[in-house]
Design a protein around this motif. Structure first.
Motif, PDB file in Angstrom:
ATOM      1  N   ARG A 150       0.858  -1.184   0.000  1.00 14.70           N
ATOM      2  CA  ARG A 150       0.000   0.000   0.000  1.00 14.70           C
ATOM      3  C   ARG A 150       0.894   1.234   0.000  1.00 14.70           C
ATOM      4  O   ARG A 150       1.884   1.294   0.699  1.00 14.70           O
ATOM      5  CB  ARG A 150      -0.881  -0.018   1.251  1.00 14.70           C
ATOM      6  N   GLY A 151       0.541   2.210  -0.777  1.00 15.19           N
ATOM      7  CA  GLY A 151       1.351   3.409  -0.931  1.00 15.19           C
ATOM      8  C   GLY A 151       2.121   3.384  -2.238  1.00 15.19           C
ATOM      9  O   GLY A 151       2.346   4.411  -2.846  1.00 15.19           O
ATOM     10  N   ILE A 152       2.526   2.195  -2.659  1.00 15.45           N
ATOM     11  CA  ILE A 152       3.197   2.046  -3.949  1.00 15.45           C
ATOM     12  C   ILE A 152       2.162   1.747  -5.019  1.00 15.45           C
ATOM     13  O   ILE A 152       2.113   2.414  -6.050  1.00 15.45           O
ATOM     14  CB  ILE A 152       4.277   0.937  -3.905  1.00 15.45           C
ATOM     15  N   ARG A 153       1.339   0.749  -4.780  1.00 12.18           N
ATOM     16  CA  ARG A 153       0.396   0.335  -5.832  1.00 12.18           C
ATOM     17  C   ARG A 153      -0.575   1.452  -6.206  1.00 12.18           C
ATOM     18  O   ARG A 153      -1.029   1.511  -7.335  1.00 12.18           O
ATOM     19  CB  ARG A 153      -0.332  -0.946  -5.439  1.00 12.18           C
ATOM     20  N   GLU A 154      -0.851   2.369  -5.285  1.00  8.74           N
ATOM     21  CA  GLU A 154      -1.747   3.484  -5.615  1.00  8.74           C
ATOM     22  C   GLU A 154      -1.096   4.494  -6.550  1.00  8.74           C
ATOM     23  O   GLU A 154      -1.792   5.266  -7.214  1.00  8.74           O
ATOM     24  CB  GLU A 154      -2.224   4.196  -4.337  1.00  8.74           C
ATOM     25  N   LEU A 155       0.225   4.495  -6.615  1.00  5.26           N
ATOM     26  CA  LEU A 155       0.934   5.437  -7.479  1.00  5.26           C
ATOM     27  C   LEU A 155       1.098   4.931  -8.905  1.00  5.26           C
ATOM     28  O   LEU A 155       1.277   5.712  -9.827  1.00  5.26           O
ATOM     29  CB  LEU A 155       2.320   5.745  -6.905  1.00  5.26           C
ATOM     30  N   VAL A 156       1.059   3.611  -9.058  1.00  3.89           N
ATOM     31  CA  VAL A 156       1.304   2.986 -10.369  1.00  3.89           C
ATOM     32  C   VAL A 156      -0.026   2.764 -11.081  1.00  3.89           C
ATOM     33  O   VAL A 156      -0.986   2.282 -10.484  1.00  3.89           O
ATOM     34  CB  VAL A 156       2.052   1.642 -10.192  1.00  3.89           C
ATOM     35  N   ALA A 157      -0.068   3.117 -12.353  1.00  8.16           N
ATOM     36  CA  ALA A 157      -1.284   2.918 -13.153  1.00  8.16           C
ATOM     37  C   ALA A 157      -1.714   1.451 -13.064  1.00  8.16           C
ATOM     38  O   ALA A 157      -0.877   0.554 -13.196  1.00  8.16           O
ATOM     39  CB  ALA A 157      -1.033   3.302 -14.606  1.00  8.16           C
ATOM     40  N   PRO A 158      -3.006   1.198 -12.826  1.00  9.77           N
ATOM     41  CA  PRO A 158      -3.478  -0.188 -12.674  1.00  9.77           C
ATOM     42  C   PRO A 158      -3.076  -1.107 -13.823  1.00  9.77           C
ATOM     43  O   PRO A 158      -2.760  -2.279 -13.599  1.00  9.77           O
ATOM     44  CB  PRO A 158      -4.995  -0.038 -12.591  1.00  9.77           C
ATOM     45  N   GLU A 159      -3.042  -0.595 -15.041  1.00  9.26           N
ATOM     46  CA  GLU A 159      -2.685  -1.442 -16.175  1.00  9.26           C
ATOM     47  C   GLU A 159      -1.208  -1.853 -16.168  1.00  9.26           C
ATOM     48  O   GLU A 159      -0.810  -2.742 -16.919  1.00  9.26           O
ATOM     49  CB  GLU A 159      -3.055  -0.787 -17.510  1.00  9.26           C
ATOM     50  N   ASP A 160      -0.387  -1.244 -15.314  1.00 10.66           N
ATOM     51  CA  ASP A 160       1.028  -1.606 -15.207  1.00 10.66           C
ATOM     52  C   ASP A 160       1.326  -2.510 -14.013  1.00 10.66           C
ATOM     53  O   ASP A 160       2.455  -2.981 -13.858  1.00 10.66           O
ATOM     54  CB  ASP A 160       1.897  -0.343 -15.117  1.00 10.66           C
TER      55      ASP A 160
END
Length: 179
Positions: free
Chosen positions: A119-129
């Motif tokens: 959490r904190g990282i995955r919110e920054l990365v575009a979901p498709e990536d």
């Protein structure tokens, strides 16, 4: 900033402070678990400051690799210059994050990376990536992600941000206009 030239992975760079919550222990364990032939043509370096619990010597002692570089005293610009070198893949295996500067910096600079799905990282990365750049922050998850990259010999395309800078600035302007 312009994105670095994409080419086969020549260098894995742990990017972050040497500390437990940044994932240094499972990263080292994952490197040790990889087949030696996968690491024969790849340099490994640690870009980040040591901590009292994780000095460079402790990390070095745990590694089965002998040819590892540590860059503990680089400032932000020097660290980003190292990560921009063609063939470099940044690795950020943090267990937990709030607002991870290292991820922001890689996203803003188009630096290829793989990172934990904390959490904190995955919110920054575009979901498709997510599928090609995020992994579980465990020894097995990190080893699997490294093995996938090193077997293909190609760094993943730089991840895209889940947010739009222009939209974010517009919203901040609205907040300031209301004050």
């Amino acid at each position: 900033a312009s994105a670095p030239e994409l080419r086969p992975v020549e260098r894995l760079a742990f990017f972050g402070r040497l500390e437990e919550r940044k994932g240094v222990r499972p990263f080292v364990a994952a490197l040790n678990a990889l087949e030696p032939e996968l690491l024969e043509q790849v340099d490994v370096e640690f870009i980040g400051r040591p901590t009292p619990a994780w000095p460079v010597d402790r990390v070095r002692e745990l590694l089965s690799l002998r040819d590892v570089t540590f860059e503990p005293s680089l400032d932000q610009h020097e660290a980003l210059d190292r990560l921009r070198r063609p063939g470099t893949l940044a690795v950020m295996p943090s267990f937990e994050e709030n607002s991870p500067n290292v991820v922001y910096e890689c996203l803003e600079n188009g630096i290829p990376f793989i990172a934990s799905n904390a959490r904190g990282i995955r919110e920054l990365v575009a979901p498709e990536d997510h599928d090609h750049v995020l992994f579980e922050p465990t020894e097995h998850g990190i080893a699997h992600a490294l093995r996938r990259v090193l077997t293909s010999r190609e760094a993943p395309q730089p991840a895209r941000a889940a947010f739009d800078d222009a939209d974010s600035l517009r919203r901040w302007d609205e907040v300031f206009a209301e004050s």
